[in-house]
Design a protein around this motif. Structure first.
Motif: not given
Length: 296
Positions: A11-15, A30-32, A211-212, A256-259
């Motif tokens: 499972l991903c804890a999505m940004v 939606a795309g992510l 996420n990455v 860090t994920a959004k970086a």
């Protein structure tokens, strides 16, 4: 290993994507979501810590669930964080999540007020009774100031809709005992414990790092399930440098994920500085270029 995996394994804890002016970007979300599922995530957890839930409105939370639900279709578990420090508000968010199409609820221990265990138990039970959705208890005492004690967790496990735990207690011994005693599906919420918890009967993980590098994380579980513990260990070791930089280098995982993904943050969070971004990118490139990862 438990076969009870109510929401899958990976499972991903999505940004939560935002537009340049700070609004909710549902098209990007939606795309992510579709990309993450296509690259190996069994399910998605929205509106959690990584999803910047303290800064999104109730309406935005519901809108995000609807957009992701539509993007990934009915076969992919979509959970949503509804935790607040207010039991009544949390129950309201639970009902809104159910109406929006969520498959499950991530419910964190009430924070700041540091309620005693009887109050913690009552909170979870009232929220679980508010809808027909299954509940994942989020035990993260480092953020909330209050742990869900083992005796409390045993009693919560008796509720038919409390089925899982996102475990950030850093107490592997107690987690292993509770897995055996309660049948709760334990999901690692600490990247460094994804494989150790899985090895003692955990159901999988709820991961910010996914996420990455969703494929690379899933490959670890796939190798373990195939009986190749040496390969699982090797793959896990390859991921750890990036996971450490993302989760244990002084910056929130959302930052860090959004970086790495690119993306706007809502204040009070601020973008990572150039030194941190360069380090993250170097670790990411080293991981993805080291060798191809075959998903079993």
């Amino acid at each position: 290993m438990t076969t009870e995996r109510p929401f899958g394994r990976a499972l991903c804890a999505m940004v939560t994507p935002f537009t340049p002016d700070g609004g909710l970007d549902l098209d990007e979300a939606a795309g992510l979501a579709a990309r993450l599922v296509g690259e190996g995530c069994d399910g998605l957890v929205l509106n959690g810590t990584t999803g910047e839930s303290p800064t999104t409105s109730d309406a935005e939370k519901s809108a995000l669930v609807r957009a992701v639900r539509e993007a990934v279709g009915p076969g992919v578990p979509v959970l949503t964080g509804i935790g607040t420090a207010d039991t009544r508000h949390t129950a309201e968010l639970a009902r809104a999540a159910e109406e929006a199409g969520a498959d499950g609820l991530l419910v964190v221990t009430p924070y700041y007020s540091r309620p005693p265990q009887a109050a913690v138990e009552a909170h979870f039970l009232k929220v679980a009774d508010a809808t027909g959705l299954p509940v994942m208890v989020y035990d993260i005492p480092g953020r909330t100031g209050t742990r869900v004690e083992p005796a409390t967790m045993r009693r919560l496990a008796e509720h038919p809709r409390i089925v899982a735990v996102k475990d950030c207690s850093y107490d592997l011994l107690t987690a292993a005992r509770l897995i055996a005693e309660t049948g709760l599906a334990y999901y690692s919420g600490c990247e460094e414990l994804n494989l150790p918890l899985y090895a003692v009967g955990g159901a999988g993980y709820v991961s910010t790092v996914a996420n990455v590098v969703p494929r690379e994380l899933r490959a670890i579980l796939d190798a373990f399930d195939a009986g190749d513990t040496a390969e699982a260990t090797r793959l896990n070791a390859r991921v750890l440098p990036l996971a450490e930089l993302m989760m244990d280098a002084g910056l929130p995982g959302t930052v860090t994920a959004k970086a790495l993904l690119g993306g706007v943050l809502r204040e009070p969070l601020q973008p990572a500085d150039r030194v941190a971004v360069d380090g993250l990118r170097a670790a990411y490139e080293a991981l993805v270029q080291a060798e191809s990862v075959v998903v079993v």
